[in-house]
Design an enzyme around this catalytic site. Structure first.
Site, PDB file in Angstrom:
ATOM      1  N   HIS A  39       0.844  -1.209   0.000  1.00  0.00           N
ATOM      2  CA  HIS A  39       0.000   0.000   0.000  1.00  0.00           C
ATOM      3  C   HIS A  39       0.878   1.257   0.000  1.00  0.00           C
ATOM      4  O   HIS A  39       0.595   2.233  -0.705  1.00  0.00           O
ATOM      5  CB  HIS A  39      -0.874   0.057   1.255  1.00  0.00           C
ATOM      6  CG  HIS A  39      -1.846  -1.066   1.406  1.00  0.00           C
ATOM      7  ND1 HIS A  39      -1.763  -1.983   2.423  1.00  0.00           N
ATOM      8  CD2 HIS A  39      -2.956  -1.397   0.693  1.00  0.00           C
ATOM      9  CE1 HIS A  39      -2.768  -2.835   2.342  1.00  0.00           C
ATOM     10  NE2 HIS A  39      -3.507  -2.511   1.291  1.00  0.00           N
ATOM     11  N   GLN A  63     -18.135  -5.999  -1.565  1.00  0.00           N
ATOM     12  CA  GLN A  63     -17.303  -6.905  -2.366  1.00  0.00           C
ATOM     13  C   GLN A  63     -17.078  -8.246  -1.674  1.00  0.00           C
ATOM     14  O   GLN A  63     -16.368  -9.107  -2.205  1.00  0.00           O
ATOM     15  CB  GLN A  63     -15.973  -6.240  -2.720  1.00  0.00           C
ATOM     16  CG  GLN A  63     -15.016  -6.075  -1.561  1.00  0.00           C
ATOM     17  CD  GLN A  63     -13.863  -5.158  -1.916  1.00  0.00           C
ATOM     18  OE1 GLN A  63     -14.046  -3.980  -2.225  1.00  0.00           O
ATOM     19  NE2 GLN A  63     -12.656  -5.692  -1.905  1.00  0.00           N
TER      20      GLN A  63
HETATM   21  P1  AMP Z   1      -6.466  -3.628  -0.569  1.00  0.00           P
HETATM   22  O1  AMP Z   1      -6.303  -2.859   0.701  1.00  0.00           O
HETATM   23  O2  AMP Z   1      -6.037  -5.057  -0.445  1.00  0.00           O
HETATM   24  O3  AMP Z   1      -7.805  -3.437  -1.197  1.00  0.00           O
HETATM   25  O4  AMP Z   1      -5.421  -2.997  -1.581  1.00  0.00           O
HETATM   26  C1  AMP Z   1      -5.404  -1.634  -1.861  1.00  0.00           C
HETATM   27  C2  AMP Z   1      -4.455  -1.371  -2.995  1.00  0.00           C
HETATM   28  O5  AMP Z   1      -3.149  -1.822  -2.646  1.00  0.00           O
HETATM   29  C3  AMP Z   1      -4.842  -2.109  -4.277  1.00  0.00           C
HETATM   30  O6  AMP Z   1      -4.577  -1.274  -5.391  1.00  0.00           O
HETATM   31  C4  AMP Z   1      -3.920  -3.299  -4.262  1.00  0.00           C
HETATM   32  O7  AMP Z   1      -3.656  -3.835  -5.534  1.00  0.00           O
HETATM   33  C5  AMP Z   1      -2.663  -2.684  -3.666  1.00  0.00           C
HETATM   34  N1  AMP Z   1      -1.811  -3.726  -3.102  1.00  0.00           N
HETATM   35  C6  AMP Z   1      -2.162  -4.683  -2.198  1.00  0.00           C
HETATM   36  N2  AMP Z   1      -1.116  -5.507  -1.968  1.00  0.00           N
HETATM   37  C7  AMP Z   1      -0.096  -5.066  -2.749  1.00  0.00           C
HETATM   38  C8  AMP Z   1       1.252  -5.504  -2.964  1.00  0.00           C
HETATM   39  N3  AMP Z   1       1.751  -6.560  -2.336  1.00  0.00           N
HETATM   40  N4  AMP Z   1       2.015  -4.808  -3.837  1.00  0.00           N
HETATM   41  C9  AMP Z   1       1.514  -3.725  -4.490  1.00  0.00           C
HETATM   42  N5  AMP Z   1       0.250  -3.268  -4.330  1.00  0.00           N
HETATM   43  C10 AMP Z   1      -0.540  -3.924  -3.468  1.00  0.00           C
END
Ligand code: AMP
Length: 281
Positions: A39, A63
């Protein structure tokens, strides 16, 4: 000093308007919180691009399916605020369900065919929930650019498509997957992997590495490569999918190219794990 925005759509709108009056462009990083370096890399990318950077933290109920981990999803606002500030975010917005779904959620964006594969099969409401909340967040924040991780490649592709098809005036920036030292893709859900099962969790990354090795050695047939990888699939991981798809269309391929992506989804003790990567060097 980071700004905490606890109010609704009009409060974040006012913050953004004030920033624009000072001549600043807006970079937006939507998340569900429990932040990790993946993040934070999105905040860093937005700051590098020179934006006033707004992160939203909202565990989006629409979701999650009825038997999924909405309640068990990890949450820690104070920790997140601290990490976001250290990474350079200018503001963090914590909308509530009432802010984003003031009259319920009976009207949604449907993802179409691109959402009917990979994660969309075992999680039928997943992408309609994501696209709907991202559309709402975009209208609230009105960013110039929005940053998403390639870790969730199908989500990134669908959001790009939504912005094109609905003429949204926002540039979508995809950022590389951030991994732990051992290769495990960072995810908020990783805290729920029992420590003694960590080796099993690495099965996704190891499978990706094996696929890349076989491709480099000349394997171009997706069916044969899939068989080869499944023979080595760890017993402790429940496979959801292992597929080779085109990075733009997400269609299955009949011949592997360097840009083809391998997509893997699995469960470990009920914890959802996904990973993907380009197959070529
Ligand atoms: P989430 O909180 O899981 O909904 O993720 C929020 C954002 O962070 C989304 O755009 C995800 O694709 C990105 N994200 C989550 N994990 C990773 C990671 N390991 N590397 C890069 N971006 C990430």
């Amino acid at each position: 000093m980071i700004q905490t925005i606890k109010g609704g759509v009009s409060d974040v709108g006012k913050f953004v308007q004030d920033q624009r009056k000072q001549g600043r462009s807006i970079g937006f990083v939507p998340t569900m919180g429990y932040l990790h370096q993946g993040h934070l890399s999105l905040i860093e990318a937005s700051k590098r691009d020179g934006h006033c950077t707004v992160m939203s933290i909202f565990v989006n109920p629409t979701q999650f399916g009825p038997n999924e981990d909405f309640d068990a999803y990890p949450r820690d606002e104070a920790r997140d605020l601290n990490l976001a500030e250290q990474a350079g975010a200018d503001a963090v917005w914590f909308p509530t369900r009432g802010d984003l779904y003031p009259q319920g959620d009976d009207m949604r964006i449907t993802p179409g065919e691109m959402g009917d594969c990979l994660c969309g099969i075992s999680r039928p409401v997943f992408f309609s929930g994501i696209l709907t909340v991202v559309m709402k967040l975009f209208h609230a924040v009105k960013p110039d650019c929005a940053y998403f991780g390639e870790k969730d490649f199908q989500q990134l592709t669908l959001i790009r498509r939504m912005t094109q098809l609905f003429f949204l005036d926002v540039r979508i920036v995809g950022c590389p997957t951030v991994r732990e030292i051992d290769g495990l893709a960072m995810s908020s859900r990783n805290v729920r992997i029992p420590p003694d099962r960590r080796n099993d969790a690495l099965g996704l990354f190891r499978t990706i590495q094996n696929a890349r090795k076989a491709f480099l050695a000349g394997q171009k047939d997706p069916k044969t490569l899939r068989q080869h990888l499944l023979q080595r699939w760890p017993d402790g991981l429940d496979l959801d999918y292992l597929e080779f798809r085109d990075p733009q269309t997400l269609n299955e391929v009949t011949l592997l190219k360097p840009s083809t992506r391998i997509f893997i989804g699995a469960w470990l003790d009920g914890v959802r794990l996904i990973d993907n990567a380009e197959i070529g060097p």
